[in-house]
Design a protein around this motif. Sequence first.
Motif, PDB file in Angstrom:
ATOM      1  N   VAL A   1       0.828  -1.183  -0.209  1.00 46.59           N
ATOM      2  CA  VAL A   1      -0.088  -0.014   0.003  1.00 46.59           C
ATOM      3  C   VAL A   1       0.735   1.301   0.059  1.00 46.59           C
ATOM      4  CG1 VAL A   1      -1.615   1.325   1.154  1.00 46.59           C
ATOM      5  CG2 VAL A   1      -1.922  -1.121   1.233  1.00 46.59           C
ATOM      6  N   ASN A   2       1.923   1.239   0.875  1.00 40.39           N
ATOM      7  CA  ASN A   2       2.651   2.609   0.798  1.00 40.39           C
ATOM      8  C   ASN A   2       3.330   2.848  -0.358  1.00 40.39           C
ATOM      9  OD1 ASN A   2       4.323   4.645   2.429  1.00 40.39           O
ATOM     10  ND2 ASN A   2       6.121   3.167   2.063  1.00 40.39           N
ATOM     11  N   LEU A   3       3.970   1.530  -0.998  1.00 32.31           N
ATOM     12  CA  LEU A   3       4.671   1.724  -2.369  1.00 32.31           C
ATOM     13  C   LEU A   3       3.620   2.227  -3.222  1.00 32.31           C
ATOM     14  CD1 LEU A   3       6.907  -1.244  -2.171  1.00 32.31           C
ATOM     15  CD2 LEU A   3       7.821   1.219  -2.217  1.00 32.31           C
ATOM     16  N   SER A   4       2.472   1.675  -3.488  1.00 30.26           N
ATOM     17  CA  SER A   4       1.472   2.182  -4.377  1.00 30.26           C
ATOM     18  C   SER A   4       0.953   3.571  -4.296  1.00 30.26           C
ATOM     19  CB  SER A   4       0.132   1.349  -4.198  1.00 30.26           C
ATOM     20  OG  SER A   4       0.339  -0.080  -4.407  1.00 30.26           O
ATOM     21  N   PHE A   5       1.016   4.258  -2.896  1.00 29.68           N
ATOM     22  CA  PHE A   5       0.849   5.466  -2.862  1.00 29.68           C
ATOM     23  C   PHE A   5       1.983   6.306  -3.094  1.00 29.68           C
ATOM     24  CE2 PHE A   5      -2.617   4.718   0.617  1.00 29.68           C
ATOM     25  CZ  PHE A   5      -3.662   5.072  -0.117  1.00 29.68           C
ATOM     26  N   ALA A   6       3.202   5.752  -3.049  1.00 28.60           N
ATOM     27  CA  ALA A   6       4.277   6.474  -3.577  1.00 28.60           C
ATOM     28  C   ALA A   6       4.120   6.790  -4.915  1.00 28.60           C
ATOM     29  CB  ALA A   6       5.753   5.824  -2.971  1.00 28.60           C
ATOM     30  N   ALA A   7       3.997   5.478  -5.748  1.00 26.13           N
ATOM     31  CA  ALA A   7       3.958   5.513  -7.191  1.00 26.13           C
ATOM     32  C   ALA A   7       2.876   6.536  -7.750  1.00 26.13           C
ATOM     33  CB  ALA A   7       3.518   3.949  -7.688  1.00 26.13           C
ATOM     34  N   LEU A   8       1.751   6.584  -6.901  1.00 25.10           N
ATOM     35  CA  LEU A   8       0.557   7.447  -7.392  1.00 25.10           C
ATOM     36  C   LEU A   8       1.059   9.106  -7.007  1.00 25.10           C
ATOM     37  CD1 LEU A   8      -2.530   5.623  -5.855  1.00 25.10           C
ATOM     38  CD2 LEU A   8      -2.039   5.994  -8.308  1.00 25.10           C
TER      39      LEU A   8
ATOM     40  N   PHE B   1       3.501  14.570 -12.092  1.00 23.74           N
ATOM     41  CA  PHE B   1       4.013  14.855 -13.351  1.00 23.74           C
ATOM     42  C   PHE B   1       2.932  14.931 -14.376  1.00 23.74           C
ATOM     43  CE2 PHE B   1       7.803  13.385 -11.459  1.00 23.74           C
ATOM     44  CZ  PHE B   1       8.705  14.160 -11.857  1.00 23.74           C
ATOM     45  N   SER B   2       1.719  14.588 -14.237  1.00 21.24           N
ATOM     46  CA  SER B   2       0.452  14.405 -15.094  1.00 21.24           C
ATOM     47  C   SER B   2      -0.673  15.754 -14.519  1.00 21.24           C
ATOM     48  CB  SER B   2      -0.378  13.239 -15.039  1.00 21.24           C
ATOM     49  OG  SER B   2      -0.872  12.806 -13.478  1.00 21.24           O
ATOM     50  N   HIS B   3       0.006  16.444 -13.481  1.00 21.83           N
ATOM     51  CA  HIS B   3      -0.657  17.664 -13.053  1.00 21.83           C
ATOM     52  C   HIS B   3      -2.248  17.342 -12.346  1.00 21.83           C
ATOM     53  CE1 HIS B   3       2.508  20.211 -14.528  1.00 21.83           C
ATOM     54  NE2 HIS B   3       2.351  19.410 -15.733  1.00 21.83           N
TER      55      HIS B   3
ATOM     56  N   GLY C   1       4.346  18.809  -2.760  1.00 24.46           N
ATOM     57  CA  GLY C   1       4.830  19.076  -4.325  1.00 24.46           C
ATOM     58  C   GLY C   1       6.054  19.557  -4.445  1.00 24.46           C
ATOM     59  N   SER C   2       7.263  19.222  -3.686  1.00 18.98           N
ATOM     60  CA  SER C   2       8.173  19.937  -3.812  1.00 18.98           C
ATOM     61  C   SER C   2       9.350  19.078  -4.569  1.00 18.98           C
ATOM     62  CB  SER C   2       8.873  20.195  -2.308  1.00 18.98           C
ATOM     63  OG  SER C   2       8.940  18.923  -1.705  1.00 18.98           O
ATOM     64  N   GLU C   3      10.486  19.650  -5.046  1.00 24.41           N
ATOM     65  CA  GLU C   3      11.492  18.961  -5.921  1.00 24.41           C
ATOM     66  C   GLU C   3      12.833  19.351  -5.215  1.00 24.41           C
ATOM     67  OE1 GLU C   3      11.692  19.610 -10.042  1.00 24.41           O
ATOM     68  OE2 GLU C   3       9.520  19.143 -10.192  1.00 24.41           O
TER      69      GLU C   3
ATOM     70  N   ARG D   1      10.336  15.079  -4.807  1.00 30.62           N
ATOM     71  CA  ARG D   1      10.222  14.380  -3.621  1.00 30.62           C
ATOM     72  C   ARG D   1       8.853  13.560  -3.096  1.00 30.62           C
ATOM     73  NH1 ARG D   1      12.561  17.814   1.349  1.00 30.62           N
ATOM     74  NH2 ARG D   1      13.127  15.894   1.763  1.00 30.62           N
ATOM     75  N   ILE D   2       9.328  12.257  -2.922  1.00 24.66           N
ATOM     76  CA  ILE D   2       8.127  11.503  -2.821  1.00 24.66           C
ATOM     77  C   ILE D   2       7.518  11.480  -1.422  1.00 24.66           C
ATOM     78  CG2 ILE D   2       7.324   9.117  -2.628  1.00 24.66           C
ATOM     79  CD1 ILE D   2       9.429   8.358  -4.523  1.00 24.66           C
ATOM     80  N   SER D   3       6.223  12.003  -1.172  1.00 24.01           N
ATOM     81  CA  SER D   3       5.556  12.028   0.001  1.00 24.01           C
ATOM     82  C   SER D   3       4.492  11.010   0.105  1.00 24.01           C
ATOM     83  CB  SER D   3       5.013  13.387   0.176  1.00 24.01           C
ATOM     84  OG  SER D   3       3.879  13.670  -0.733  1.00 24.01           O
ATOM     85  N   GLY D   4       4.052  10.469  -0.811  1.00 20.54           N
ATOM     86  CA  GLY D   4       3.079   9.496  -0.721  1.00 20.54           C
ATOM     87  C   GLY D   4       1.796   9.902   0.115  1.00 20.54           C
ATOM     88  N   SER D   5       1.470   9.229   1.038  1.00 20.90           N
ATOM     89  CA  SER D   5       0.177   9.488   1.786  1.00 20.90           C
ATOM     90  C   SER D   5       0.586  10.204   3.044  1.00 20.90           C
ATOM     91  CB  SER D   5      -0.432   8.274   2.357  1.00 20.90           C
ATOM     92  OG  SER D   5       0.511   7.456   2.916  1.00 20.90           O
ATOM     93  N   PHE D   6       1.813  10.859   2.921  1.00 21.31           N
ATOM     94  CA  PHE D   6       2.391  11.750   4.317  1.00 21.31           C
ATOM     95  C   PHE D   6       2.293  12.989   3.762  1.00 21.31           C
ATOM     96  CE2 PHE D   6       3.536   7.330   5.131  1.00 21.31           C
ATOM     97  CZ  PHE D   6       3.185   7.335   6.501  1.00 21.31           C
TER      98      PHE D   6
END
Length: 483
Positions: free
Chosen positions: A175-182, A188-190, A208-210, A216-221
């Motif tokens: 689940v955590n990795l899925s949210f990271a991918a999303l 990138f798809s805005h 939304g930072s880089e 910078r991956i934040s996932g569900s956090f």
Amino acid sequence: MTFQFLGFLTVIIGVASLAAPVGWVFTILIISTVFGSAAAFNLPALGGASVLVPSLFLLFFGMRVFLAFGEQQLFAAFVFPRAGFILLVLTTFGVVSALFFPRLFEGFTETMIVERSIGARSLISLQPLHSTSNNITQSVYAVGGLVCFAFTFAFFRRAAQPSIFVSAIIIVSIVNLSFAALDIVTYFSHTEYLLDFLHTANYALLTGSEKGGLKRISGSFPEASAFADFTLVLFAITASLWLDRVRSRMTGVLSVLSLLALVLSTSATALLGLGAVLPVLVARSLAASHREPGGGRPVFIVAMIIAVPMIALFVPIFMPDVANNLVEFFNEMVLSKADSDSGRERFMWNAMAYQTFLDTSGLGAGLGSARASSFALVLLSNLGVEGALIFLVFVLVLLAANTKSRLWVSTEASAVARACKVGFLAALTTAMTSGTVYDLGQMFYILAGTIAALTSPLPVLAESLSLERRRYLQQLAMLGGWR
């Protein structure tokens, strides 16, 4: 009280879970910890403080464990000298300090505290010490951590199914990795708004930072560092389970993917945490190989140790552009961190927290009264020397607990206890590096409760043995063979 969509969903699932097998409910509890920025509801009366989804579901998990096993195992969690007793003393001291210390030392010092306003995000400011809603919320979180520890302890002492923990960790990692991918795809798809339902807590959101040209991956956090802290714990647990050959295929793949997510999160805290976790895993592997040839996957570990310098030599020679980009990225992420606005701000937090510790003569300003950028300074500034020493004893008791397989404990239980220890260490490492408040998150107390239950001298795991086996163990005990 303002309920959010995930809050309603949590209540529905929680009510339904009261009729579900208790193992399923524990799995849902662990899955809920991934929702690190999702509020179940907000409390305008406390300045808009948020109650997160895992905190709300903890109530239903507690009710289900109580209905299944009663109060006996809950009380067993606090028997002296178990870790639960030490945590009970620490929590009691923390709550008392939150009630009295801000009034006792009011105006004696200044602290960094969170200002909340209804309908707005939280802001951190320097103010004279006084009682605030933070004293209430941090006390509630402290009690919640104690409750989480106790019910987790009761569950594993009575259910005797460490395999449930393994399954839950596998699911929450996916689940955590899925949210990271999303998070990456929507950025990138805005279409970031698609994940807005996850970010409803009254926190400062940095989703939304880089950095160094990377998202910078934040996932569900709420931010990348929180995602990295959580993912580091999952990496430590799955890697440890893989070393112990517990569902090797799944735990191996998930540990590698979690490691990749950690690197892509661009969190300096994650890299420092890896610097503490990886040597522990390597040492464990080598020790296991010494006891039993091939037992600790030494070939793979040695291959990794050799591969690192080879990659370090290969990339600059054959891929100079990539090497330059990596150097620039590393410089921005780590070496220039102290010179950034964030670095200077956090240094000021630590300086003020230490000054608070001095101004209160080492007693602390009370739980929730001060914020820092290191959990060590959070403890000292909030709970003083006494609280820091009690917490240290709590940690040492858990880390020193015996995880070797014994007559009444299965090999899988020993492996799970070892994995929880590594995850516990990972959580402590990131907290000491960048922890800002006393609350260490629900996963921390789940791991602590699991360790305490699976390493207790006479766990109720023995009840799952046959009558003949229990009689044999009792005879051993009478003859002095019980160790």
